[in-house]
Design an enzyme around this catalytic site. Structure first.
Site, PDB file in Angstrom:
ATOM      1  N   ASP A 123       0.797  -1.227   0.000  1.00  0.00           N
ATOM      2  CA  ASP A 123       0.000   0.000   0.000  1.00  0.00           C
ATOM      3  C   ASP A 123       0.831   1.278   0.000  1.00  0.00           C
ATOM      4  O   ASP A 123       1.976   1.293   0.450  1.00  0.00           O
ATOM      5  CB  ASP A 123      -0.884   0.037   1.254  1.00  0.00           C
ATOM      6  CG  ASP A 123      -2.017  -0.972   1.204  1.00  0.00           C
ATOM      7  OD1 ASP A 123      -2.033  -1.814   0.305  1.00  0.00           O
ATOM      8  OD2 ASP A 123      -2.895  -0.893   2.091  1.00  0.00           O
ATOM      9  N   HIS A 268       3.748  -2.153   3.126  1.00  0.00           N
ATOM     10  CA  HIS A 268       3.753  -0.820   2.515  1.00  0.00           C
ATOM     11  C   HIS A 268       5.043  -0.566   1.726  1.00  0.00           C
ATOM     12  O   HIS A 268       6.124  -0.924   2.182  1.00  0.00           O
ATOM     13  CB  HIS A 268       3.628   0.256   3.597  1.00  0.00           C
ATOM     14  CG  HIS A 268       2.325   0.181   4.342  1.00  0.00           C
ATOM     15  ND1 HIS A 268       2.121  -0.705   5.377  1.00  0.00           N
ATOM     16  CD2 HIS A 268       1.160   0.854   4.181  1.00  0.00           C
ATOM     17  CE1 HIS A 268       0.884  -0.563   5.822  1.00  0.00           C
ATOM     18  NE2 HIS A 268       0.272   0.371   5.121  1.00  0.00           N
TER      19      HIS A 268
END
Ligand SMILES: [Zn+2]
Length: 309
Positions: A123, A268
């Site tokens: 992400d 991430h």
């Protein structure tokens, strides 16, 4: 097949591309048979249009191939071949959940326990350096992942985004600003739609996979996304790589501990310094491989559940 018949079959949206490509094909043919003949204005426009399409689809080598493989020029056959190529490319750039998952929230997939599949999701990018480092690791390990992009990040790193798509990873929408608080209807729509538009303009990708920032499901974003037939994709295992104090070893441990067939793993590549995630990634992948897992994208994972359902 007659030219008329063929053009009736062309789907409307491809028509301009087909005509442009035909223009290029004709100029190849002219170049082959009548060298030195000046190319007029229309094929030149066609070339510009093809270059524009090529930005997303990298079809130039294929156009050349079609030109080379031909003995004698056949417009119908050329267009047929080019359409086939374009349609398969379009499929590769379109991420739509299987029907049962549209408008639904998903935390993990239920697949047979014998199917040791797991989906890595990444992400907040695309992000300078870290995204590319992760892409290198994924490539070395033959892993496909799913990237949920923030519009603002994408705006800053369009080239990296195109590399992610070119290397066969799946893409989802993660809003424009990454806001958590409740928003009015117009803001909600803008957060998702503006990001979708930029994803398409930058990479040619259309996606109806959505991940709400922070996993917040009650601020209006998830509701809007579901109304638009997105799948809202949460996760079942977090690497906890946003914990500022944790060491990369802890990320690896979190993932290996939570892994099970059908799991969705959160990590991430952007939104801050993700060098610890990059550091953890090879060991994470090696640990999962050792346990017999293979890596699938979110669309692949949901297709598996649908087929087994
Ligand atoms: Zn996020």
């Amino acid at each position: 097949m007659s030219g008329n018949h063929l053009f009736q079959r062309l789907r409307k949206k491809w028509r301009f591309v087909a005509i442009a490509l035909a223009g290029v094909a004709i100029s190849f043919a002219i170049g082959t048979f009548l060298p030195g003949l000046p190319i007029n204005e229309n094929p030149a426009n066609a070339v510009a249009q093809v270059q524009n399409v090529n930005k997303f689809l990298t079809i130039n080598p294929l156009v050349n191939q079609v030109g080379e493989n031909q003995t004698g020029f056949n417009l119908d056959r050329t267009i047929e071949q080019l359409l086939t190529i374009l349609e398969s490319k379009e499929k590769r750039l379109t991420f739509v959940p299987p029907e049962p998952f549209q408008g639904k929230t998903i935390f993990e997939a239920s697949v047979n326990d014998s199917e040791k599949v797991i989906a890595l999701t990444v992400d907040d990018g695309p992000w300078p350096e870290t995204t590319e480092q992760m892409l290198d690791i994924f490539k070395q390990n033959d892993v496909k992942a799913t990237f949920f992009w923030i519009g603002k990040s994408l705006e800053n790193s369009p080239e990296i985004a195109r590399r992610v798509v070119a290397e066969g990873h799946a893409i989802g929408n993660h809003t424009w600003h990454h806001w958590y608080d409740s928003m009015d209807a117009a803001t909600v729509a803008n957060e998702i739609d503006r990001t979708a538009k930029l994803i398409y303009e930058t990479t040619g990708v259309k996606t109806t996979y959505f991940r709400p920032p922070g996993g917040v499901l009650n601020n209006g974003l998830a509701k809007y996304a579901k109304e638009q037939n997105y799948s809202v994709v949460m996760w079942s295992v977090t690497s906890a790589d946003t914990d500022p104090r944790a060491q990369p070893e802890a990320f690896v441990e979190n993932v290996l501990k939570g892994a099970k067939p059908g799991a969705i793993v959160l990590m991430h590549d952007g939104g801050g310094d993700r060098s610890r995630t990059v550091k953890a990634l090879p060991e994470m992948i090696a640990g999962l491989k050792k346990e017999g897992y293979r890596f699938v994208t979110i669309p692949q994972l949901l297709e598996m559940q649908e087929q087994q359902g």
